[in-house]
Design an enzyme around this catalytic site. Sequence first.
Site, PDB file in Angstrom:
ATOM      1  N   GLU A  49      22.322 -18.428   3.631  1.00 40.79           N
ATOM      2  CA  GLU A  49      20.900 -18.167   3.403  1.00 40.79           C
ATOM      3  C   GLU A  49      20.631 -16.690   3.151  1.00 40.79           C
ATOM      4  O   GLU A  49      19.850 -16.058   3.858  1.00 40.79           O
ATOM      5  CB  GLU A  49      20.021 -18.728   4.537  1.00 40.79           C
ATOM      6  CG  GLU A  49      18.902 -19.566   3.953  1.00 40.79           C
ATOM      7  CD  GLU A  49      17.861 -20.074   4.948  1.00 40.79           C
ATOM      8  OE1 GLU A  49      18.211 -20.363   6.101  1.00 40.79           O
ATOM      9  OE2 GLU A  49      16.705 -20.182   4.532  1.00 40.79           O
ATOM     10  N   TYR A 118      26.509 -23.940   2.756  1.00 43.88           N
ATOM     11  CA  TYR A 118      25.122 -24.016   3.217  1.00 43.88           C
ATOM     12  C   TYR A 118      24.605 -25.372   2.755  1.00 43.88           C
ATOM     13  O   TYR A 118      24.129 -25.529   1.626  1.00 43.88           O
ATOM     14  CB  TYR A 118      24.293 -22.860   2.649  1.00 43.88           C
ATOM     15  CG  TYR A 118      22.833 -22.922   3.029  1.00 43.88           C
ATOM     16  CD1 TYR A 118      22.447 -23.248   4.323  1.00 43.88           C
ATOM     17  CD2 TYR A 118      21.842 -22.661   2.097  1.00 43.88           C
ATOM     18  CE1 TYR A 118      21.113 -23.322   4.678  1.00 43.88           C
ATOM     19  CE2 TYR A 118      20.503 -22.713   2.438  1.00 43.88           C
ATOM     20  CZ  TYR A 118      20.144 -23.048   3.728  1.00 43.88           C
ATOM     21  OH  TYR A 118      18.813 -23.122   4.070  1.00 43.88           O
ATOM     22  N   ASP A 159      26.362 -23.526   7.752  1.00 44.06           N
ATOM     23  CA  ASP A 159      25.169 -24.230   8.225  1.00 44.06           C
ATOM     24  C   ASP A 159      25.202 -25.622   7.618  1.00 44.06           C
ATOM     25  O   ASP A 159      24.946 -25.788   6.424  1.00 44.06           O
ATOM     26  CB  ASP A 159      23.918 -23.460   7.791  1.00 44.06           C
ATOM     27  CG  ASP A 159      22.631 -24.158   8.228  1.00 44.06           C
ATOM     28  OD1 ASP A 159      22.711 -25.246   8.827  1.00 44.06           O
ATOM     29  OD2 ASP A 159      21.546 -23.606   7.953  1.00 44.06           O
ATOM     30  N   ASN A 161      23.298 -28.129   8.592  1.00 43.72           N
ATOM     31  CA  ASN A 161      21.989 -28.777   8.681  1.00 43.72           C
ATOM     32  C   ASN A 161      22.104 -30.218   9.155  1.00 43.72           C
ATOM     33  O   ASN A 161      21.362 -31.103   8.682  1.00 43.72           O
ATOM     34  CB  ASN A 161      21.250 -28.683   7.343  1.00 43.72           C
ATOM     35  CG  ASN A 161      20.382 -27.437   7.246  1.00 43.72           C
ATOM     36  OD1 ASN A 161      19.669 -27.080   8.191  1.00 43.72           O
ATOM     37  ND2 ASN A 161      20.461 -26.746   6.116  1.00 43.72           N
ATOM     38  N   ASP A 259      16.912 -17.029  12.793  1.00 49.74           N
ATOM     39  CA  ASP A 259      16.692 -18.161  13.703  1.00 49.74           C
ATOM     40  C   ASP A 259      18.023 -18.838  14.077  1.00 49.74           C
ATOM     41  O   ASP A 259      18.046 -19.705  14.949  1.00 49.74           O
ATOM     42  CB  ASP A 259      15.661 -19.160  13.148  1.00 49.74           C
ATOM     43  CG  ASP A 259      15.753 -19.383  11.652  1.00 49.74           C
ATOM     44  OD1 ASP A 259      16.725 -18.908  11.022  1.00 49.74           O
ATOM     45  OD2 ASP A 259      14.856 -20.040  11.095  1.00 49.74           O
TER      46      ASP A 259
END
Length: 270
Positions: A49, A118, A159, A161, A259
């Site tokens: 990101e 990602y 990541d 997700n 985050d």
Amino acid sequence: MRTLSLRNVSAILPSMKIASWNVNSIKARLTHVKDWLATAQPDVLLLQELKGLEFPDMEFTALGYHSKCVCQKSYNGVATLSKSDIDVICDYLPNPGEDDQARYLEADINGLRVINIYLPNGNPAPGEKFDYKLGWMDRLYARLKALREARVPFLVGGDFNVIPEDRDCYDATAWEGDALFRPESRAKFRALLNLGLYDAFRIFNSEPGQYTFWDYQAGRWQKNQGIRIDHFLCSPEVTDRLANCAIDRDPRGKEKPSDHTPVIVEVNRP
DNA sequence: ATGTCACTCAACGAGTGA
């Protein structure tokens, strides 16, 4: 006098430290990343990101890191930093279609295949974005299956997700229906494991309450109401060489943090 | 808790994505 064989020299070298961190804009997080590199001293850092076309590679060169990035305006973006040379194999998810988004970077580092991903968020679900996520996971599956069949030792970090299990989430009810927690996403994550891959974190940690992401809103960090969505999946050859896997919570507690917080694996030299 | 943060365009805030 006996000379050490190359194998013995290799065996006394420290393990390779590989980390992954979704920084939520490299521009906004440059100082955080530089500070963390200086203290944690990873051999490799996978960033996700980046959120922009500009990648500050010279900043990392100054710290002794090579870098390769796949960038996109405003969204997504991944970069791999390494103290050793990075031999890029592919900068998009190759099979069985092509990526129009900057989410994948596969490279050889010190003879090890290191894949930085990602994975799409997929919200709102159901919908176009969720379909894109599931399709992307199918293509990742196909790629990793090919690497397994070719017996390429690899690890894929980033990541994802995806919240793999209920224990990876502070409140399963609150996340019900979310693209990160839906049965379809978790089934495709399990399909990756069923290729013979291992979730490195769960080799070394079994307790609940271990997270890599805490929403900025509603004091989630202060209450440790997070989710574990940043992972390292390892092929069996690499799993046999794992020395540790841990989450470093420190960066999440800093001023103006991402985050997400870094996950680190330590891989013994072969 | 409708709670935050970062991006872009074009503006001095709104829309989008996470």
